[in-house]
Design a protein around this motif. Structure first.
Motif, mmCIF file in Angstrom:
data_model
loop_
_atom_site.group_PDB
_atom_site.id
_atom_site.type_symbol
_atom_site.label_atom_id
_atom_site.label_comp_id
_atom_site.label_asym_id
_atom_site.label_seq_id
_atom_site.Cartn_x
_atom_site.Cartn_y
_atom_site.Cartn_z
ATOM 1 N N ASP A 107 -31.727 -107.335 -42.370
ATOM 2 C CA ASP A 107 -31.867 -107.260 -40.862
ATOM 3 C C ASP A 107 -30.650 -106.486 -40.472
ATOM 4 O OD1 ASP A 107 -34.299 -108.723 -40.239
ATOM 5 O OD2 ASP A 107 -33.102 -110.711 -40.684
ATOM 6 N N LEU A 108 -29.447 -106.415 -41.257
ATOM 7 C CA LEU A 108 -28.286 -105.739 -40.965
ATOM 8 C C LEU A 108 -28.578 -104.294 -40.488
ATOM 9 C CD1 LEU A 108 -25.131 -106.185 -40.677
ATOM 10 C CD2 LEU A 108 -24.975 -105.352 -43.285
ATOM 11 N N PRO A 109 -28.260 -103.614 -39.460
ATOM 12 C CA PRO A 109 -28.370 -102.282 -39.160
ATOM 13 C C PRO A 109 -27.656 -101.380 -39.948
ATOM 14 C CG PRO A 109 -27.922 -103.530 -37.134
ATOM 15 C CD PRO A 109 -27.763 -104.662 -38.301
ATOM 16 N N LEU A 110 -28.357 -100.354 -40.367
ATOM 17 C CA LEU A 110 -27.932 -99.200 -41.363
ATOM 18 C C LEU A 110 -27.413 -98.240 -40.377
ATOM 19 C CD1 LEU A 110 -27.183 -98.491 -43.963
ATOM 20 C CD2 LEU A 110 -29.440 -97.262 -44.174
ATOM 21 N N VAL A 111 -25.953 -97.828 -40.526
ATOM 22 C CA VAL A 111 -25.458 -96.474 -39.997
ATOM 23 C C VAL A 111 -25.008 -95.522 -40.785
ATOM 24 C CG1 VAL A 111 -23.599 -96.044 -38.131
ATOM 25 C CG2 VAL A 111 -24.217 -98.403 -38.364
ATOM 26 N N THR A 112 -25.534 -94.392 -40.448
ATOM 27 C CA THR A 112 -25.465 -93.130 -41.547
ATOM 28 C C THR A 112 -25.396 -91.789 -40.808
ATOM 29 O OG1 THR A 112 -27.973 -92.549 -41.403
ATOM 30 C CG2 THR A 112 -27.353 -94.269 -42.918
ATOM 31 N N LEU A 113 -25.132 -90.857 -41.652
ATOM 32 C CA LEU A 113 -25.229 -89.607 -41.075
ATOM 33 C C LEU A 113 -26.623 -89.156 -40.586
ATOM 34 C CD1 LEU A 113 -22.785 -87.787 -43.623
ATOM 35 C CD2 LEU A 113 -22.455 -88.348 -41.274
ATOM 36 N N PRO A 114 -26.963 -87.900 -40.140
ATOM 37 C CA PRO A 114 -28.425 -87.480 -39.904
ATOM 38 C C PRO A 114 -29.286 -87.707 -41.088
ATOM 39 C CG PRO A 114 -26.962 -86.230 -38.623
ATOM 40 C CD PRO A 114 -25.898 -86.966 -39.583
ATOM 41 N N HIS A 115 -30.472 -87.943 -40.871
ATOM 42 C CA HIS A 115 -31.490 -88.331 -41.962
ATOM 43 C C HIS A 115 -31.597 -87.314 -42.889
ATOM 44 C CE1 HIS A 115 -33.994 -86.014 -39.316
ATOM 45 N NE2 HIS A 115 -34.855 -85.652 -40.364
ATOM 46 N N GLY A 116 -31.287 -85.773 -42.780
ATOM 47 C CA GLY A 116 -31.455 -85.001 -43.812
ATOM 48 C C GLY A 116 -30.104 -84.547 -44.726
ATOM 49 N N GLU A 117 -29.093 -85.242 -44.370
ATOM 50 C CA GLU A 117 -27.851 -85.270 -45.086
ATOM 51 C C GLU A 117 -28.047 -85.781 -46.380
ATOM 52 O OE1 GLU A 117 -25.106 -83.663 -44.239
ATOM 53 O OE2 GLU A 117 -25.687 -83.117 -42.499
ATOM 54 N N PRO A 118 -27.405 -84.901 -47.565
ATOM 55 C CA PRO A 118 -27.702 -85.441 -48.910
ATOM 56 C C PRO A 118 -27.420 -86.847 -49.293
ATOM 57 C CG PRO A 118 -26.604 -83.168 -48.779
ATOM 58 C CD PRO A 118 -26.646 -83.757 -47.221
ATOM 59 N N THR A 119 -26.207 -87.556 -48.373
ATOM 60 C CA THR A 119 -25.941 -89.014 -48.761
ATOM 61 C C THR A 119 -27.054 -89.662 -48.356
ATOM 62 O OG1 THR A 119 -25.129 -89.007 -46.454
ATOM 63 C CG2 THR A 119 -23.419 -88.537 -48.477
ATOM 64 N N VAL A 120 -27.785 -89.525 -47.471
ATOM 65 C CA VAL A 120 -28.838 -90.247 -46.707
ATOM 66 C C VAL A 120 -30.032 -90.287 -47.532
ATOM 67 C CG1 VAL A 120 -30.347 -90.973 -44.800
ATOM 68 C CG2 VAL A 120 -27.918 -90.032 -44.265
ATOM 69 N N VAL A 121 -30.326 -89.003 -48.022
ATOM 70 C CA VAL A 121 -31.570 -88.645 -48.961
ATOM 71 C C VAL A 121 -31.233 -89.310 -50.144
ATOM 72 C CG1 VAL A 121 -32.822 -86.800 -50.215
ATOM 73 C CG2 VAL A 121 -32.243 -86.534 -47.777
ATOM 74 N N ALA A 122 -30.312 -89.312 -50.798
ATOM 75 C CA ALA A 122 -30.116 -89.881 -52.169
ATOM 76 C C ALA A 122 -30.001 -91.361 -52.187
ATOM 77 C CB ALA A 122 -28.637 -89.318 -52.803
ATOM 78 N N PHE A 123 -29.347 -91.847 -50.877
ATOM 79 C CA PHE A 123 -29.513 -93.223 -50.806
ATOM 80 C C PHE A 123 -30.792 -93.905 -50.456
ATOM 81 C CE2 PHE A 123 -29.172 -97.242 -47.950
ATOM 82 C CZ PHE A 123 -28.409 -97.982 -48.743
ATOM 83 N N GLN A 124 -31.570 -93.308 -49.867
ATOM 84 C CA GLN A 124 -33.060 -93.472 -49.605
ATOM 85 C C GLN A 124 -33.898 -93.581 -50.846
ATOM 86 O OE1 GLN A 124 -34.384 -95.135 -47.060
ATOM 87 N NE2 GLN A 124 -32.457 -95.562 -46.115
ATOM 88 N N GLN A 125 -33.828 -92.526 -51.628
ATOM 89 C CA GLN A 125 -34.673 -92.227 -52.759
ATOM 90 C C GLN A 125 -34.175 -93.478 -53.920
ATOM 91 O OE1 GLN A 125 -33.551 -88.503 -54.066
ATOM 92 N NE2 GLN A 125 -35.095 -87.319 -52.831
ATOM 93 N N GLU A 126 -32.686 -93.837 -53.868
ATOM 94 C CA GLU A 126 -32.590 -94.941 -54.783
ATOM 95 C C GLU A 126 -33.252 -96.285 -54.349
ATOM 96 O OE1 GLU A 126 -31.177 -97.213 -58.092
ATOM 97 O OE2 GLU A 126 -31.500 -94.655 -57.846
ATOM 98 N N LEU A 127 -33.219 -96.323 -53.059
ATOM 99 C CA LEU A 127 -33.950 -97.844 -52.431
ATOM 100 C C LEU A 127 -35.177 -97.681 -52.708
ATOM 101 C CD1 LEU A 127 -32.045 -97.974 -48.834
ATOM 102 C CD2 LEU A 127 -31.494 -99.439 -50.804
ATOM 103 N N GLN A 128 -35.911 -96.791 -52.803
ATOM 104 C CA GLN A 128 -37.255 -96.440 -52.853
ATOM 105 C C GLN A 128 -37.554 -96.716 -54.308
ATOM 106 O OE1 GLN A 128 -38.868 -92.746 -51.468
ATOM 107 N NE2 GLN A 128 -38.062 -92.945 -49.442
ATOM 108 N N ARG A 129 -36.700 -96.268 -55.193
ATOM 109 C CA ARG A 129 -36.934 -96.362 -56.570
ATOM 110 C C ARG A 129 -36.724 -98.038 -56.954
ATOM 111 N NH1 ARG A 129 -34.608 -97.307 -61.369
ATOM 112 N NH2 ARG A 129 -32.507 -97.689 -60.136
ATOM 113 N N ARG A 130 -36.017 -99.003 -56.280
ATOM 114 C CA ARG A 130 -35.812 -100.106 -56.347
ATOM 115 C C ARG A 130 -36.625 -101.126 -55.465
ATOM 116 N NH1 ARG A 130 -29.206 -101.338 -57.036
ATOM 117 N NH2 ARG A 130 -28.739 -99.402 -58.094
ATOM 118 N N LYS A 131 -37.572 -100.300 -54.638
ATOM 119 C CA LYS A 131 -38.533 -101.101 -54.059
ATOM 120 C C LYS A 131 -37.959 -101.754 -52.730
ATOM 121 C CE LYS A 131 -42.481 -100.945 -56.987
ATOM 122 N NZ LYS A 131 -41.698 -99.726 -57.918
#
Length: 290
Positions: free
Chosen positions: A186-210
């Motif tokens: 439930d903790l809000p996630l604060v990031t750079l815009p969604h297309g930035e490499p940091t956000v893309v890499a983070f979301q891809q790893e989250l998806q890998r971990r389900k």
């Protein structure tokens, strides 16, 4: 004929369109102004120089472009000749964080080697940098990136930076696992815009971990991410940048097993000696930040 009109026509023909020319011109000019002045040139000649949709030069446009192209294309070489045979200038584009944290030291190091070094600088995200490199508008980009692609852009890796989370020092989680192991975050996630490499890499790893945890606040800079976390708006995804000060009042949580983000010098085509020198100095300066 108006020489400025001819220059604008040269860029329109080279970029294959008015809108592309407006984005890639070496100086700022709006698309309506280009269109209006090209119309003036066509009215003066009494000929249409190109078809707008889709773009295609007319026979008269081809004739005119063939005539003027050698002059405008050779201007950069003439500038080099007048400077004494060595072009000690660079056109650089990079995001705000590079301008603030790294670029002053890099520029200083290059000027120690080449006292008459001069440069132009513009802000840009990775997509803009790649577009401007391909068009020849800039010589060098400095940015986080996915690296070399099949688009003619070459990435010279300068630095690897781990992803980390920022949370309030008081009352915040002690480890990233305390967040990521939750069944529902439930903790809000604060990031750079969604297309930035940091956000893309983070979301891809989250998806890998389900794991599902999507940004609630997307901000323009890492500084803003830290400020919003300090104000209690959530956990911030940032880079652990060598030499950068740790924000006061915040705890840094390492993200074990998450990919590192790579920082590149981006170029297109053959590198000039000035680009090679700049990259070498960048490596030396960055190595000293560890």
């Amino acid at each position: 004929m108006n020489i400025h009109h001819l220059e604008l026509f040269y860029h329109v023909a080279k970029c294959r369109g008015v809108s592309a020319a407006a984005r890639q011109m070496p100086y700022g000019i709006q698309q309506p102004a280009i269109s209006a002045q090209i119309l003036q040139l066509e009215d003066f000649l009494g000929k249409t120089l190109f078809h707008r949709r889709p773009f295609a030069l007319t026979s008269e446009g081809e004739t005119l472009f063939t005539f003027i192209e050698p002059f405008f294309a050779k201007l950069p070489g003439m500038a080099e000749r007048l400077r004494g045979g060595a072009d000690n200038s660079l056109r650089i584009s990079c995001p705000e964080i590079v301008q603030r944290d790294y670029l002053p030291a890099l520029i200083g190091a290059v000027r120690n080697r080449v006292p008459d070094f001069h440069f132009t600088l513009e802000s840009g995200r990775i997509e803009e940098i790649e577009t401007h490199l391909r068009s020849g508008r800039i010589d060098l980009g400095l940015a986080t990136s996915a690296g070399s692609k099949d688009n003619g852009i070459h990435g010279h890796e300068l630095l690897k930076m781990p992803l980390v989370l920022l949370v309030p020092e008081i009352g915040g989680p002690a480890t990233a696992a305390e967040i990521l192991d939750l069944d529902r975050i439930d903790l809000p996630l604060v990031t750079l815009p969604h297309g930035e490499p940091t956000v893309v890499a983070f979301q891809q790893e989250l998806q890998r971990r389900k794991i599902e945890w999507f940004p609630q606040l997307e901000l323009a800079s890492l500084d803003l991410v830290a400020r919003f976390v300090a104000a209690g708006y959530g956990a911030g995804l940032v880079l652990d940048i060598p030499g950068a000060p740790r924000p006061p009042g915040l705890r840094v949580l390492p993200l074990e097993g998450f990919p590192e983000i790579r920082f590149y010098a981006l170029t297109h085509g053959n590198r000039s000696p000035m680009v090679e020198l700049f990259i070498a100095e960048a490596e030396r300066v960055i190595a000293g930040l560890g």
